[in-house]
Design a protein around this motif. Structure first.
Motif, PDB file in Angstrom:
ATOM      1  N   THR A  44      11.414  -6.417 -14.678  1.00 58.13           N
ATOM      2  CA  THR A  44      10.905  -5.328 -15.572  1.00 58.13           C
ATOM      3  C   THR A  44      10.597  -4.192 -14.553  1.00 58.13           C
ATOM      4  O   THR A  44       9.857  -3.133 -15.122  1.00 58.13           O
TER       5      THR A  44
ATOM      6  N   ASP B 158       6.775  -3.823 -14.042  1.00 55.74           N
ATOM      7  CA  ASP B 158       5.750  -3.546 -14.967  1.00 55.74           C
ATOM      8  C   ASP B 158       5.373  -4.981 -15.789  1.00 55.74           C
ATOM      9  O   ASP B 158       6.026  -5.915 -15.933  1.00 55.74           O
TER      10      ASP B 158
ATOM     11  N   LEU C  69       3.639  -5.221 -18.540  1.00 55.06           N
ATOM     12  CA  LEU C  69       3.643  -5.025 -20.231  1.00 55.06           C
ATOM     13  C   LEU C  69       4.587  -6.078 -20.777  1.00 55.06           C
ATOM     14  O   LEU C  69       4.401  -6.917 -21.571  1.00 55.06           O
TER      15      LEU C  69
ATOM     16  N   PHE D 265       3.500  -9.519 -21.760  1.00 57.65           N
ATOM     17  CA  PHE D 265       2.771  -9.793 -22.796  1.00 57.65           C
ATOM     18  C   PHE D 265       3.448  -9.373 -24.024  1.00 57.65           C
ATOM     19  O   PHE D 265       3.181  -9.364 -25.372  1.00 57.65           O
ATOM     20  N   GLN D 266       4.892  -9.136 -24.034  1.00 63.78           N
ATOM     21  CA  GLN D 266       5.463  -8.842 -25.133  1.00 63.78           C
ATOM     22  C   GLN D 266       6.399  -9.742 -25.444  1.00 63.78           C
ATOM     23  O   GLN D 266       7.297  -9.656 -26.789  1.00 63.78           O
TER      24      GLN D 266
END
Length: 498
Positions: free
Chosen positions: A458, A461, A463, A466-467
């Motif tokens: 990523t 990252d 985020l 949590f996606q």
């Protein structure tokens, strides 16, 4: 697929594998019979011995120990009113009253039969559930693996022991121990304090048998002298002590208790004690003779012993499909498998499918051997209840020290073994549960390497963590269960103050 299944089963049918499977069952029963010893103690003791074995033979021995020790605790529970292991607590509720009423042989025979039935049902469930779950887990990437491992650690920390804080701290201690040695991927040295022997981290085997085996021996050695002086009740046993008609009548109870055991076994940290108590409660609620429970009810005895052994298959499902142990015993089994170059998880079916089915076969064969060995040897095993612990425990500690050395033939490993024996004793004195420490130590590297691989994919990252829908399910499940535990303990504290 059928070739892989046959290959796995056939490999366990060799003379050597069958011999070690039988040896494991007999030794496991002995460890289960003697109060204070357990399946985890037996596996920790014999881990070093498997180091030079072929993987299939080592698997046969470990599964034999697991099955034998899981089924041996009812003997002391029925004849002494002392659980041979914690999960046999519910067996004392009706087993000992039956023995006092002159039905000791009937209680022992029923325990043998329904331990076998509970184990058999759970193993068929494992055989049908584990492969599809492995296929699903094949879709996991590093983010999903990180979420699954994180959830397992949180659940185990929150559900183990009387103190939530101590459970979580114990898991954190295990993670800290896992940080010693070279970092994954870039191999940066960490926390080795100048000892080159720690460049690859603490030796797993020495840590496991030192922390657990020594602490268990110390705990058992400190038992109440009055308990040690207890003598088993006499018994007579014809056949299995229970008729075929009565066995058939108890089958609905056995099936319900097996389902409870399998489900609770899949959940981290609950284990045989919770399964047997829940199954006992369910049997009492379903019975038309509730007043007989606690006074010698066959229904209560059957529920406890069936659920206790049905946990085995449930415990093995997350271990084999996700590589996540749910308790101390499966954590030690994870260590045993990794010692032989096997990595439990979804890739196990693809890379070593024959060994996965060899595990199934070894469990099933050990279950049958347990039935036969208990039937013919139960009078001998009862005599073990009179063995003085001060003869037994020094031998166990000495064998553990030899095992710690023999894994790598390095004297430093014996120092680590002794050091972690002290650590285990201090944790025991402080009331910290062992399971989160051991599981944190074993799963720590898996958690770290998947975190780093996930961040590499990523670009640093967080985020995307949590996606991912699968990762979110693991995070949400852990949060809900931990929140539920916190809420429940808060209510208990308020009620206690009131």
């Amino acid at each position: 697929m059928s070739d892989v299944i046959w290959s796995g089963f056939a490999s366990v049918l060799s003379v050597q594998a069958l011999a070690f499977n039988l040896f494991g069952v007999v030794v496991g029963i002995i460890f289960g019979v003697i109060p204070g010893l357990s399946a985890a103690t037996a596996i920790a003791l014999f881990l070093p011995i498997t180091f030079g074995m072929e993987p299939v033979v080592a698997i046969a021995l470990m599964m034999g120990l697991y099955i034998g020790a899981s089924s041996g605790g009812f003997i002391a529970a029925i004849l002494l009113n002392i659980p041979g292991k914690p999960s046999a607590v519910a067996t004392t509720f009706d087993g000992y009253p039956m023995a006092r009423n002159g039905e000791a042989g009937r209680a022992l025979g029923a325990s043998v039969v329904f331990s076998f039935i509970g184990g058999l049902i759970s193993m068929f469930a494992m055989l049908f559930i584990a492969p599809p779950l492995s296929e699903l887990a094949m879709k996991f990437g590093p983010i999903e693996y990180f979420a699954a491992t994180f959830a397992a650690l949180m659940l185990l920390g929150s559900l183990t022991g009387d103190s939530l804080i101590k459970g979580l701290l114990a898991g954190l201690i295990g993670l800290m121990l896992a940080l010693v040695g070279s970092a994954p991927i870039d191999y940066t040295p960490r926390f080795d304090f100048g000892f080159y022997q720690l460049s690859e981290g603490f030796p797993q085997l020495a840590v496991l048998i030192g922390m657990f085996a020594i602490a268990e021996v110390v705990k058992a050695a400190r038992r109440d002298p009055a308990v040690e002086a207890a003598r088993p009740l006499d018994f007579r046993m014809r056949g299995f002590g229970i008729s075929l008609k009565e066995t058939i009548q108890q089958m609905p109870n056995a099936i319900r208790s097996s389902v409870i055991g399998i489900f609770i076994g899949i959940l981290p940290a609950l284990g045989g004690t919770a399964a047997s108590l829940v199954a006992y409660t369910a049997a009492k609620n379903a019975s038309k003779e509730k007043e007989k429970f606690g006074k010698g009810s066959m229904h209560g005895l059957v529920a406890s012993e069936t659920a206790n052994n049905a946990v085995i298959g449930g415990d093995m499902i997350p271990l084999l499909t996700l590589g996540i142990p749910g308790d101390v015993v499966t954590a030690l089994l994870l260590g045993a498998l990794t010692l032989h170059g096997l990595t439990p998880g979804p890739l196990l079916l693809k890379t070593h499918g024959d060994l996965l089915y060899a595990i199934f076969a070894a469990l099933m064969i050990a279950n049958v051997m347990m039935l036969v060995v208990q039937f013919f040897g139960i009078r001998i095993f009862v005599r073990l209840l009179s063995v003085k612990k001060y003869y037994l425990f020094p031998i166990i500690v000495a064998m553990c020290a030899v095992g710690a050395f023999s894994a790598n033939n390095v004297g430093f490993d014996v120092v680590i073994f002794g050091g972690f024996g002290v650590v285990g004793w201090l944790l025991l004195k402080g009331g910290f549960p062992f399971a989160p420490v051991i599981v944190g130590f074993i799963l720590g590297p898996l958690l770290e390497i998947n975190l780093r691989r996930g961040l590499m994919t990523t670009g640093g990252d967080f985020l995307p963590f949590f996606q991912s829908p699968i990762a979110l399910v693991f995070f949400a499940t852990a949060a809900l269960l931990v929140g539920g535990v916190v809420r429940q303990r808060y209510r208990l504290r308020v009620q206690a103050k009131a």
